[in-house]
Design an enzyme around this catalytic site. Structure first.
Site, PDB file in Angstrom:
ATOM      1  N   ARG A 117      42.289  39.397  39.118  1.00 43.47           N
ATOM      2  CA  ARG A 117      40.960  39.008  39.574  1.00 43.47           C
ATOM      3  C   ARG A 117      41.019  38.731  41.072  1.00 43.47           C
ATOM      4  NH1 ARG A 117      42.165  36.007  34.873  1.00 43.47           N
ATOM      5  NH2 ARG A 117      40.841  36.526  33.070  1.00 43.47           N
ATOM      6  N   HIS A 165      36.437  43.702  41.081  1.00 46.05           N
ATOM      7  CA  HIS A 165      36.556  43.730  39.627  1.00 46.05           C
ATOM      8  C   HIS A 165      36.578  45.165  39.115  1.00 46.05           C
ATOM      9  CE1 HIS A 165      36.796  40.736  36.463  1.00 46.05           C
ATOM     10  NE2 HIS A 165      36.134  41.555  35.656  1.00 46.05           N
ATOM     11  N   HIS A 187      43.847  37.983  29.856  1.00 55.20           N
ATOM     12  CA  HIS A 187      42.772  37.687  28.912  1.00 55.20           C
ATOM     13  C   HIS A 187      43.270  36.711  27.853  1.00 55.20           C
ATOM     14  CE1 HIS A 187      40.522  41.707  29.814  1.00 55.20           C
ATOM     15  NE2 HIS A 187      40.172  40.743  30.632  1.00 55.20           N
ATOM     16  N   LYS A 196      42.227  31.939  34.962  1.00 49.77           N
ATOM     17  CA  LYS A 196      41.205  31.065  34.387  1.00 49.77           C
ATOM     18  C   LYS A 196      41.861  29.999  33.522  1.00 49.77           C
ATOM     19  CE  LYS A 196      37.269  34.224  34.320  1.00 49.77           C
ATOM     20  NZ  LYS A 196      36.239  34.871  33.471  1.00 49.77           N
ATOM     21  N   ARG A 252      40.005  46.254  38.930  1.00 51.84           N
ATOM     22  CA  ARG A 252      40.609  45.668  37.731  1.00 51.84           C
ATOM     23  C   ARG A 252      40.277  46.524  36.504  1.00 51.84           C
ATOM     24  NH1 ARG A 252      42.277  40.608  35.527  1.00 51.84           N
ATOM     25  NH2 ARG A 252      41.094  39.863  33.714  1.00 51.84           N
ATOM     26  N   TYR A 267      38.197  48.029  27.066  1.00 55.18           N
ATOM     27  CA  TYR A 267      38.793  49.117  27.822  1.00 55.18           C
ATOM     28  C   TYR A 267      39.219  50.266  26.924  1.00 55.18           C
ATOM     29  CZ  TYR A 267      38.624  45.707  31.517  1.00 55.18           C
ATOM     30  OH  TYR A 267      38.169  44.786  32.417  1.00 55.18           O
TER      31      TYR A 267
END
Length: 303
Positions: free
Chosen positions: A154, A249, A275, A178, A252, A284
């Site tokens: 990110r 992004h 994730h 995150k 990414r 994806y």
């Protein structure tokens, strides 16, 4: 309202471990709710007790026409978090947000750069890396582009990198994702060469008292911000004919999709992207299947 929102923001940071971006967004949503649905008394005090489920639903409905589904989902999450906190701290006798529903987030497939488009976008980075007289910002931009695509990180993770987070010997970086979850992400030889060129020939020319240990610096010597990185990526991609408009992004997305196209397993891509759940990564696979279908429709005589 100011004191109430300040206390809520402290809760989000200290107890929920939310990012500053989330804190700003949630507080903005709650401010909008309170301004719209909770009348202030003459002394400016707010009576949260008048806030009921019908008010929350009316507030959501009024915004439905002007906001994307993902924004509406975030607004609902912000309000549910706020009412739960207000109830727990005695500011609300009951929690009206318990039964507030939100639209499901859309799972639109992102437009993904083709490998040839990424390669074209990175060509100036390669040229700067190999040019001994390259401008320091060109070296920085090249390293940013290479690292974003190589790692799938990110933009906030790359902007937050410190010198101690980069391990050139093992070709890996340690990033803070995150939820303050750390992970180690590998990168390839092209990104290593671009990083070395920036750190050895570019960064020393921009470094100053405000630089600290930041890997990537702005023109004034401080840590680069996310807006500057978005400008770098937009400029690089816009120079490629036919490439869709993209952001950091988007690189990414491209990294994840190209890895899956190259037969990487889904679990590895999940680890690379950081994730929390595999379901987030599975979009994806849908991108890859859709690209396969598109190729089939174009090439197969009985498609």
């Amino acid at each position: 309202m100011g004191r109430l929102l300040a206390a809520f923001a402290t809760h989000l940071r200290a107890e929920r471990n939310r990012s500053e971006h989330t804190v700003r967004a949630y507080c903005s949503d709650v401010r909008d709710l309170l301004t719209t649905m909770v009348p202030a008394a003459g002394d400016g005090a707010l009576d949260l007790g008048v806030l009921g489920l019908a008010d929350l639903r009316a507030w959501q409905t009024a915004a439905a026409a002007d906001h994307h589904r993902s924004t509406l989902a975030r607004r609902a999450a912000a309000v549910r978090t706020f009412t739960a906190w207000a109830h727990r701290t005695g500011r609300l006798a009951q929690d009206p947000g318990l039964r507030l529903q939100a639209p499901k987030r859309s799972r639109d497939l992102p437009r993904v750069l083709a490998r040839s488009q990424v390669q074209a976008a990175l060509e100036p980075a390669v040229a700067a890396r190999d040019d001994e007289a390259a401008d320091p910002t060109a070296l920085r931009d090249g390293a940013l582009l290479e690292l974003l695509y190589a790692t799938g990180c990110r933009v906030a993770e790359v902007v937050g990198l410190d010198l101690g987070d980069v391990d050139p010997g093992h070709r890996q970086v340690r990033v803070l994702g995150k939820g303050d979850r750390q992970r180690v992400v590998p990168f390839g030889e092209p990104a290593l060469r671009a990083l070395q060129a920036w750190l050895e020939r570019g960064r020393p020319l921009l470094a100053g008292p405000a630089s600290g240990d930041a890997v990537f610096l702005g023109r004034r010597g401080g840590r680069i911000d996310q807006r500057q990185v978005r400008t770098v990526v937009n400029r690089a991609v816009e120079a490629v004919p036919g490439a869709p408009h993209t952001s950091p992004h988007g690189l990414r997305h491209a990294a994840a999709t190209h890895m899956l196209d190259g037969r990487a397993d889904l679990r590895s891509v999940q680890e690379l992207l950081g994730h929390a759940t595999l379901s987030t990564t599975q979009i994806y696979t849908h991108v890859s299947v859709e690209r396969l279908r598109s190729s089939h429709r174009q090439a197969h005589p009985r498609a």
